[in-house]
Design a protein around this motif. Structure first.
Motif, mmCIF file in Angstrom:
data_model
loop_
_atom_site.group_PDB
_atom_site.id
_atom_site.type_symbol
_atom_site.label_atom_id
_atom_site.label_comp_id
_atom_site.label_asym_id
_atom_site.label_seq_id
_atom_site.Cartn_x
_atom_site.Cartn_y
_atom_site.Cartn_z
ATOM 1 N N ASN A 30 0.701 -1.299 0.045
ATOM 2 C CA ASN A 30 0.113 0.032 0.043
ATOM 3 C C ASN A 30 0.798 1.273 0.094
ATOM 4 O O ASN A 30 0.313 2.331 0.532
ATOM 5 C CB ASN A 30 -0.885 0.055 1.282
ATOM 6 C CG ASN A 30 -1.972 -0.903 1.033
ATOM 7 O OD1 ASN A 30 -2.638 -1.171 -0.134
ATOM 8 N ND2 ASN A 30 -2.545 -1.725 2.277
ATOM 9 N N VAL A 54 -7.787 2.876 -5.154
ATOM 10 C CA VAL A 54 -6.404 2.244 -4.811
ATOM 11 C C VAL A 54 -6.072 1.109 -5.928
ATOM 12 O O VAL A 54 -5.061 1.058 -6.332
ATOM 13 C CB VAL A 54 -6.430 1.788 -3.559
ATOM 14 C CG1 VAL A 54 -5.150 1.067 -3.256
ATOM 15 C CG2 VAL A 54 -6.411 2.908 -2.522
ATOM 16 N N THR A 58 -3.049 1.438 -8.452
ATOM 17 C CA THR A 58 -2.108 0.235 -8.385
ATOM 18 C C THR A 58 -2.092 -0.242 -9.758
ATOM 19 O O THR A 58 -0.735 -0.696 -10.189
ATOM 20 C CB THR A 58 -2.509 -0.826 -7.189
ATOM 21 O OG1 THR A 58 -2.412 0.150 -5.879
ATOM 22 C CG2 THR A 58 -1.404 -2.007 -7.130
#
Length: 269
Positions: A30, A54, A58
Motif C-alpha cells: 500500500n 486504490v 495500483t
C-alpha cells in the motif's frame, strides 16, 4: 448525559486506549513510490477508504501508464494534478470509469479520534486524515461502523474526475494546501508520507511552462527488497502521539483542525 458522552468517547477510542508499540511498519503493498523530476514522493494508499480507486492506481502503476506523465495542472496552495495519459484534463486510461468513493464505512474498533466535537469526530486512518459523523450517530450504529470521509489536508491524494460523479479513471492529484470543500466530493485514496517538500515545489501552471514529470511510478512491494523503502508510522496509541495531539490542540486552541496534525513517519534502515 454523562453516561452517553462517555459511551461515545469509548466508541471512538478517546477513552481506554490500550498501550501499543511506538512504531508500526507501513505495508509495502500500500505504498506508491513516485520518482519525479523534483525528487521522490511516497504515498500511503488507503484501500479501506477507496478500494476501487486504490486498485486502479495500483493497476496503472503496474502497467506503466503513469511513467513519464506531466503534472499538467498545478495551482499554488491548491493541487498538483497528473495521471491523464494525454497530459490534459479529460484524458482517461483504457479502463472503465469508477464509481465515486467519497465516503466509506469506518470500523470503530481500533479507531482513535483526536477530537470529538458534537458534530463529528476527526482522526486518522493510518496516516490519512478523516472525519466521521457524530458520537451520537455512532451510538446508533448496528454493525460497529460509522460513515466517514477523507479530509483534504496538505499532502492528501485524491482521485480526479469529470463533471459526473462516477467518472474517476486515471487522473490523480495531491494537495498543496488545505481545501476541505473537496471533502465528500472527491475520493481520497492516500496521503504523502515522504516527499512533502517535493510536492510543494512542483512547477506551477495550467499547464506549467516547463511541467515536472512522474518519471517512474511503482508499488513498493514490486521494488527489489534491497532497494525498497521501508517506512514506519508512529502508533496513534503511543504516548508520543498523544503528546503531539495535546500540544497541537493547545497551540491552536479554538482554531484547531485535523489539518494541523500529521502522523509522523520515519524511514527505516
Amino acid at each position: 448525559m454523562i453516561g452517553k458522552l462517555s459511551a461515545a468517547l469509548f466508541a471512538f477510542g478517546l477513552l481506554g486506549a490500550a498501550p501499543a508499540p511506538d512504531w508500526r511498519p507501513l505495508d509495502p503493498e500500500n505504498l506508491l513510490v513516485i520518482d519525479t523530476t523534483r525528487g521522490r514522493i511516497i504515498v500511503e494508499m488507503a484501500p479501506a477508504m477507496a478500494p476501487q480507486s486504490v486498485a486502479r492506481v495500483t493497476l496503472l502503476a503496474r502497467e506503466g501508464v503513469y511513467d513519464g506523465l506531466q503534472f499538467h495542472r498545478v495551482i499554488e496552495g491548491f493541487v498538483n494534478q497528473t495521471g491523464n495519459p494525454n497530459n490534459k484534463d479529460g484524458g482517461t486510461s483504457s479502463h472503465p470509469d469508477l464509481p465515486l468513493e467519497a465516503t466509506f464505512k469506518l470500523k470503530m474498533a481500533g479507531y482513535r479520534a483526536v477530537a470529538a466535537p458534537t458534530d463529528g469526530t476527526v482522526g486518522f486512518l493510518g496516516t490519512v486524515p478523516i472525519q466521521t459523523v457524530s458520537g451520537q450517530e455512532a451510538l446508533r450504529s448496528k454493525d460497529g461502523t460509522v460513515r466517514a470521509w477523507g479530509a483534504y489536508c496538505p499532502g492528501v491524494a485524491g482521485m480526479g474526475r469529470q463533471a459526473g460523479e462516477d467518472t474517476g479513471n486515471s487522473e490523480i492529484f495531491f494537495m498543496r494546501g488545505s481545501s476541505r470543500r473537496l471533502d465528500r466530493d472527491y475520493a481520497v485514496w492516500g496521503r504523502i508520507v515522504v516527499g512533502s517538500d517535493v510536492n510543494s515545489v512542483i512547477a506551477v501552471g495550467e499547464p506549467p511552462a516547463k511541467p515536472d514529470l512522474m518519471l517512474k511510478v511503482r508499488v513498493a512491494a514490486d521494488i527489489p527488497a534491497a532497494e525498497r523503502p521501508h517506512l514506519s508510522m508512529l502508533s496513534q496509541d503511543s504516548a508520543a502521539f498523544r503528546t503531539l495531539v495535546r500540544q497541537t490542540r493547545i497551540a491552536r486552541g479554538a482554531d484547531f483542525s485535523i489539518c494541523d496534525l500529521e502522523v509522523p513517519v520515519r524511514v527505516d534502515p
